[in-house]
Design an enzyme around this catalytic site. Sequence first.
Site, PDB file in Angstrom:
ATOM      1  N   GLY B  39       0.847  -1.196   0.000  1.00  0.00           N
ATOM      2  CA  GLY B  39       0.000   0.000   0.000  1.00  0.00           C
ATOM      3  C   GLY B  39       0.873   1.232   0.000  1.00  0.00           C
ATOM      4  O   GLY B  39       2.068   1.158   0.276  1.00  0.00           O
ATOM      5  N   ASN B  41       2.146   5.033   1.264  1.00  0.00           N
ATOM      6  CA  ASN B  41       2.449   5.531   2.605  1.00  0.00           C
ATOM      7  C   ASN B  41       1.213   6.137   3.252  1.00  0.00           C
ATOM      8  O   ASN B  41       0.319   6.609   2.561  1.00  0.00           O
ATOM      9  CB  ASN B  41       3.535   6.609   2.534  1.00  0.00           C
ATOM     10  CG  ASN B  41       4.910   5.994   2.348  1.00  0.00           C
ATOM     11  OD1 ASN B  41       5.093   4.783   2.507  1.00  0.00           O
ATOM     12  ND2 ASN B  41       5.872   6.826   2.007  1.00  0.00           N
ATOM     13  N   GLY B  44      -1.980   3.104   6.512  1.00  0.00           N
ATOM     14  CA  GLY B  44      -2.290   2.271   7.675  1.00  0.00           C
ATOM     15  C   GLY B  44      -1.515   0.963   7.761  1.00  0.00           C
ATOM     16  O   GLY B  44      -1.804   0.140   8.620  1.00  0.00           O
ATOM     17  N   LYS B  45      -0.522   0.763   6.888  1.00  0.00           N
ATOM     18  CA  LYS B  45       0.227  -0.500   6.919  1.00  0.00           C
ATOM     19  C   LYS B  45       0.943  -0.684   8.258  1.00  0.00           C
ATOM     20  O   LYS B  45       0.795  -1.706   8.925  1.00  0.00           O
ATOM     21  CB  LYS B  45       1.279  -0.564   5.793  1.00  0.00           C
ATOM     22  CG  LYS B  45       0.749  -0.378   4.402  1.00  0.00           C
ATOM     23  CD  LYS B  45       1.817  -0.675   3.353  1.00  0.00           C
ATOM     24  CE  LYS B  45       3.052   0.187   3.437  1.00  0.00           C
ATOM     25  NZ  LYS B  45       2.870   1.593   3.067  1.00  0.00           N
ATOM     26  N   GLU B 170       8.867  -3.129   6.322  1.00  0.00           N
ATOM     27  CA  GLU B 170       9.807  -2.642   5.296  1.00  0.00           C
ATOM     28  C   GLU B 170      11.258  -2.980   5.654  1.00  0.00           C
ATOM     29  O   GLU B 170      12.094  -2.085   5.794  1.00  0.00           O
ATOM     30  CB  GLU B 170       9.640  -1.137   5.113  1.00  0.00           C
ATOM     31  CG  GLU B 170       8.261  -0.773   4.630  1.00  0.00           C
ATOM     32  CD  GLU B 170       8.144   0.694   4.255  1.00  0.00           C
ATOM     33  OE1 GLU B 170       9.137   1.234   3.734  1.00  0.00           O
ATOM     34  OE2 GLU B 170       7.077   1.280   4.467  1.00  0.00           O
TER      35      GLU B 170
END
Lengths: 306, 290, 280, 209
Positions: B39, B41, B44-45, B170
């Site tokens: 998704g 930035n 809500g990841k 990430e």
Amino acid sequence: MATSAEAPGGVRAAKLRKTLLGYVPIESPFYRYHPVTRLIMFVFFGVVPIFIDMPEINFALVVCTILLLVWGQADLKRLRIYMPMIVTIAIFMFLVVILAPGNDPTFTPIHIGPLTIYYQPVYFTFASYWRLMAMLFGTILYFSTNRERDMLVALRSLKLPFLASYVVGFSIRAAGMFMEDFNTIREAEQARGLDKSALKLGDQVKLYVMYLVPLFSIALRRADEISHALFARGYNFTGRVGHGNKRSDYILTQYTMTGMDWLVIAVLMTLFVGAAVAEYGFGAFRLPHSPINILLHHLLGLGWPS
Amino acid sequence: MTNAVVIKDLEWKYEHTTQFALRGINLEIPENTFLGIVGANEQGKTTLINSICGLIPHSFNGVYRGSVEIYGSPVLKMSGLEIATQVGLVFADPEAQFTAMTVEEELVFGLENTGYDLGKIKERLDWAVGVTMIGDLLDKSPYDISGGQKQRMAIACVLAMNPPIIIMDEPTSMIDPLGKQFIFDILRKLKDAGDRTIIVVEHNIEQLAPLADQLLLMQDGQIARMAPPAHFFDDLPNIVGSGVYPPEVTSFAYWLKQSGYVPPEQVLPNRFDEGVTLMQDALRNARDNR
Amino acid sequence: MSAYLEVTHLDYNYPDGTPALFDINVSIGRQEFVALIGQNGSGKTTLSKCMNGLFKPTSGSVVVDGIDTRGKGVVKQLVTRIGYVFQNPDHQLFNDSVQKEIAYGPRNINLSANEVQARVDEAARVAGVAPELYATHPFFLPKGLRQRVAIASILALKPRTIIVDEPTTGQDMRQSVEVMEFLRSLWQAGHTIIIVTHEMSIVARYAQRAIALRGGRVLVDDTVRAVFSQPDLLKQTYVEPPQITRAAQRLDGLSRHDVLTVEEMQDAFRSAISAEASQG
Amino acid sequence: MASMASTASTQTNVWAIEPGEIRKPGIIHVVILALFTGIGIVVGTFGSLAVPIGFVSAFWPGQAVQSIGSIWFGGWGAIASFLFPLISNSLSGSAPLPVSIAYIPGNLAQGIIAAIAFRIFKSDPSLRTSKDWIVWILLGAILPNAIGAIWGTGVLLAFGLVTSAAALTTVLGWFIGNSIPSIILGSIILKFVSPLVLRSKAFCKGWWA
């Protein structure tokens, strides 16, 4: 966050250990001793000058620490950063005693050209200076031959609570991070057209803002990130684990005390206690026993010092 | 199949903000599967994974509604240590998670917190070091190693604690190509071992898609799409519209499909080799048909 | 193309004596789009900091628009010629509002208040920083936006050359594309753009020329297309061409194997078919 | 997390605990203690090395860090204020460990007085009113530095590092050398950084949270 310097291959100075103040070879004889022994050595050299007024002995202690640094293959060039301090402390101390010697009729005036100095306070200052130097070199010896890890292991072996040793170790590391940040911020400043040489005084003050705001912002952000990381690693700052036991300490098991360690500790402790007793019981290291003092007294025709 | 994580009607709003960062999340993650989260930035990841690993609500202030359960226990009621033994979290910036002065101390830090005995600590340490190939770094300061090594160390720290659920936020965003490759190699090993639930947030879909059992798209605080990689990109323009760029072979395969060079029922490839095979076949067929 | 930035026999050692760059010779013209690529520690960031004068050559020289970076008091002359965006925005944001942040550079070079404001508006617009954010403290912005404020703060100086260290770190794909599209527009308007990056798809799509470094030396310096058609050479610095480029290199029957983007691949695919058709 | 509420809150008492507000010490406070000690080490070392006159510094901005840390982070800052000089004095060589240990009460005073004053007088760390400024300069810098200078000189006398005749000069030199940089540096930090700190979880309205 690779900051200013990309370390080639990431691994620099594989044969050296980075200490708090510099580098020491991995095979330095110091590392044959347990961190606790090294800490006790620090306490010995750093504190024993308190018992000693005689400048000769304190001078010998300075020589002794320098010899230990040489023996430990520490990088003596790092000591240069202390030169201004060593010199200016001397200037300051002697200047004060010459300008403000105090008012005591028993002092012996010595006339050097237009200047009058008084022997007793000057000699006292001379002795104090060497006492300070002896303590200082004791500190330097420790900080230039030990890493944070050594310090932490020593503190934890001596049963300092985990939290306390953690804070001490991490704060030293944090200081290093701030120095790095500081350098990068300075570069960023320059990249935005700041020419320091052209600054007026008011702007110099502003310059502080420019350094401090990002420095503190980064610190605040980092505090958040690190506390999250500690949370995610199951850390609670009581130093206890789930079932109420103390947390285990794996790193300590990597170090063991040898006979040599105990021997060195015993010798240092004996000397330390011996010095304390000799001074406070018998006044063994007071100035009247100082050979230079005695010699100068005779040269000045003052008889034996008291 | 047991669910490792069950999220019901989760809503979350950070302190000092006006909008909810998560809005009505419902999600079940079966045990020992690999979930990739993608998704743009600020969609809500990170907030989603922070609420799985308990940082939300334990370390953030805000408004919390709904529930997150890890193997049946609500995260809200678990202690930090209980959560840490169940869920390991690797952050994007490895440097932000250092707590110790040497790599070795860093690795055993979590183990010491959980109260393992020393023998067990040594055993777990050796295993984690082996998987992440950092045996030669143990004596170094975590600050004196390269970015990729730092991130491998960060993963080793989490592996050492042996949590059944591992989350990475990430993990490759700050490192160079070789470092990235190492990280994905580790992820591959972990997936192949098959005894762990793995959740990875990653912009590098090219490497993520081939590993994932499911891909999840976060958009505007909600789950916009969840599907196995083979079908995740079926509606490619919408995925791109959400700010997520599919692997280049997938994009090209989509074009082939749209242009009629491959049949409409063709499943879009997401692995490089599959992509090359499809392209080669398409090229051959197109030329044969002329 | 006359050289704007001339790096000649550049060696650079870090202050602690560690050598980082060896005999670098690079000449960059007035309107180029260059990518510095290579493994961490290969010297990319160090070279870029030498280019803008932050690091002074240990030996050799760096000359920007006729100004030697070793000269005294060249900082102000250099900043309008070469701008540098740091990788981590947090090191370069020190004002308490976005507006002041962007205005900081223009103020340093003594522009009039009107001109400063015009520069701020323009830089903010092109970097994608909305005017509603002007009063906000940069600290409270999300990282992607902080990065863009940092970029805007450099753009406001309108340097002829802009070096961006990892322009896409912390950005998602769409934001990366926005930033890169913007850098491209500057390039088209006559600026020289130098990016330091690990994202090969970004290099393929935007840069014209790639300089690959390895161990502090230039491994290859050529057009992006030519550099990416030497995957075996690039392997030395652990850089892989983009996925679609590698795929094209593996395909039989394609008339060209040097495609850089999905769009080029589509063209190559079509022409491979039609070439076949016209032959057959 | 892009809340745009950067505008200054109105003149509310930043120390007031709202009904229902729960504040308890957490990991973040331990972390901030360590980080702030780190900042103190840098500022303290740099200060001692910048104008090296040894144990009596003519320019030691460290006190700013001591008082600011204690204002923002209460007891945690107070701990930092006596912890960091132990290390920074060792690194810069401006005082050996025994002397530094003897300084501890003075250093604690140099930090904690400001914290007490700000909480008693409900002053805003962002220095919004003239009252805030007065509290900061008088009770955050001048008084603590006066106490620190007297204590520190006492320590130097006890160690025989200055003569009693030079004591007054030393007190004055110490006081001025610490006050001026601390007022300048401290004012800047309080003014510009407090708005960030007040919104951080690490900020302590009470003594530990």
